[in-house]
Design a protein around this motif. Sequence first.
Motif, mmCIF file in Angstrom:
data_model
loop_
_atom_site.group_PDB
_atom_site.id
_atom_site.type_symbol
_atom_site.label_atom_id
_atom_site.label_comp_id
_atom_site.label_asym_id
_atom_site.label_seq_id
_atom_site.Cartn_x
_atom_site.Cartn_y
_atom_site.Cartn_z
ATOM 1 N N SER A 8 49.798 35.834 41.872
ATOM 2 C CA SER A 8 48.827 36.687 41.193
ATOM 3 C C SER A 8 49.595 37.698 40.338
ATOM 4 O O SER A 8 50.369 38.486 40.876
ATOM 5 C CB SER A 8 47.953 37.425 42.205
ATOM 6 N N THR A 10 49.366 40.906 37.966
ATOM 7 C CA THR A 10 48.502 42.029 37.602
ATOM 8 C C THR A 10 49.197 42.868 36.543
ATOM 9 O O THR A 10 50.300 43.367 36.762
ATOM 10 C CB THR A 10 48.180 42.904 38.831
ATOM 11 N N ASN A 47 47.427 33.087 38.619
ATOM 12 C CA ASN A 47 46.210 33.778 38.202
ATOM 13 C C ASN A 47 46.610 35.127 37.607
ATOM 14 O O ASN A 47 47.461 35.822 38.167
ATOM 15 C CB ASN A 47 45.269 33.996 39.388
ATOM 16 N N VAL A 48 46.000 35.477 36.485
ATOM 17 C CA VAL A 48 46.364 36.698 35.777
ATOM 18 C C VAL A 48 45.199 37.677 35.810
ATOM 19 O O VAL A 48 44.054 37.315 35.500
ATOM 20 C CB VAL A 48 46.754 36.397 34.325
ATOM 21 N N TYR A 49 45.504 38.897 36.227
ATOM 22 C CA TYR A 49 44.516 39.972 36.288
ATOM 23 C C TYR A 49 44.995 41.116 35.395
ATOM 24 O O TYR A 49 46.187 41.313 35.209
ATOM 25 C CB TYR A 49 44.368 40.503 37.716
ATOM 26 N N ASN A 50 44.046 41.889 34.897
ATOM 27 C CA ASN A 50 44.371 43.102 34.145
ATOM 28 C C ASN A 50 43.696 44.269 34.842
ATOM 29 O O ASN A 50 42.458 44.330 34.907
ATOM 30 C CB ASN A 50 43.915 42.994 32.694
ATOM 31 N N ALA A 51 44.485 45.177 35.369
ATOM 32 C CA ALA A 51 43.915 46.319 36.077
ATOM 33 C C ALA A 51 43.184 47.265 35.136
ATOM 34 O O ALA A 51 42.356 48.075 35.587
ATOM 35 C CB ALA A 51 45.017 47.076 36.822
ATOM 36 N N PRO A 53 41.170 46.535 32.026
ATOM 37 C CA PRO A 53 40.604 45.603 31.045
ATOM 38 C C PRO A 53 40.008 46.276 29.812
ATOM 39 O O PRO A 53 39.799 45.620 28.783
ATOM 40 C CB PRO A 53 39.518 44.874 31.847
ATOM 41 N N THR A 85 42.324 46.109 41.931
ATOM 42 C CA THR A 85 42.720 44.812 41.372
ATOM 43 C C THR A 85 43.608 44.042 42.336
ATOM 44 O O THR A 85 43.434 42.819 42.520
ATOM 45 C CB THR A 85 43.440 45.008 40.030
ATOM 46 N N THR A 88 41.528 42.591 45.070
ATOM 47 C CA THR A 88 40.842 41.378 44.608
ATOM 48 C C THR A 88 41.787 40.182 44.600
ATOM 49 O O THR A 88 41.424 39.078 45.031
ATOM 50 C CB THR A 88 40.278 41.604 43.192
ATOM 51 N N ALA A 89 43.003 40.390 44.110
ATOM 52 C CA ALA A 89 43.981 39.298 44.071
ATOM 53 C C ALA A 89 44.348 38.830 45.476
ATOM 54 O O ALA A 89 44.486 37.628 45.726
ATOM 55 C CB ALA A 89 45.229 39.754 43.314
ATOM 56 N N GLN A 102 52.376 38.627 44.896
ATOM 57 C CA GLN A 102 51.870 39.623 43.959
ATOM 58 C C GLN A 102 52.973 40.031 42.982
ATOM 59 O O GLN A 102 54.008 40.548 43.392
ATOM 60 C CB GLN A 102 51.371 40.854 44.714
#
Length: 321
Positions: A8, A10, A47-51, A53, A85, A88-89, A102
């Motif tokens: 993941s 972030t 999986n890519v997340y943006n804290a 957005p 975030t 969630t990950a 992470q």
Amino acid sequence: MAASNDISITSVPSDVGSVFPGKSRAPDALQAAGLVEKLRALGFNVNVYNALPDGPVGWAESNSEPSGARNEAAAVTVCQAVKSTIATALAATALCDLLPFQLILGGECLVCPAIMSALTHHLPGSRVGLLYVDADCDLTYPHEPGSSGNIASMTFTHLTLRPEALQSMRQFSRPGGAGVVDSSNAVLFGLNSSSPANKRDHLGYLFNNNYRVITSDAVVVDAGARATEALRWLEERVDYILVHLDVDVIDPGLFPLGNIPNYTGIRFPDIMTALRIFLASSKAVGLTIAEVNPDHDPGLLMTRRLVDEVVLGLKDRLQEV
């Protein structure tokens, strides 16, 4: 403990607690250097997340009154977004022994307490440790004489939640409200004891409270041996490990990618040797990369070297399926 082939990522594009602007562009620069594609090419599920957005939270002029910390409200909001975030990950799997690795792309080091808090809340009953690879001990505090008031310089103060910590940062704690770090679950690696930023009373706090410290001078002599020593010490005491890499630990005369120069004498290959040792641990559950300033690297040559080394360090974690 079984490893997972899930990673993941972030992104935390923030400059809010810093002295100079530029770090908010680091997550995009690291991804532009091919980080995601190279990990996927190896076989990782990424999986890519943006804290953040709604866009980067950039540097802004601010005074430090009345709290003694600049941009306090904005910095706390960033930390809250990071903790949410990461939670969630982590929730992507219900199995503690198959946690997605992470990989947090800063941005600035001030979010480290939020990351550690998310991990400790997700892993109740487990001990989460921290390898703090940084030239600074980051033990300044609000209203300290001579303090800049920048929250990024207070990161270890907020990790430990010592009495001088901001009240607003005390939410980033263990489930019982204690600081996420104490002398039993942290190693400071690469600390420049000669730097004026590491004041006598900061070093005294570490020594008086029995923190494990490996100085930049020791890393220069034998990075591999010191990294193995640090990892062994921490593995004996914790169940999971977060590696925090502040690139200012690398001497800017040799590799000037860090936001603020710190003349540690440590070469880029030395820190990458240590990083590979840390990431090879079965207990390593995450890596946060902080203080990269792409303004120092217009062609992204240093950024690509860093990405390639991180990918190499993660490669050995791949499991046969």
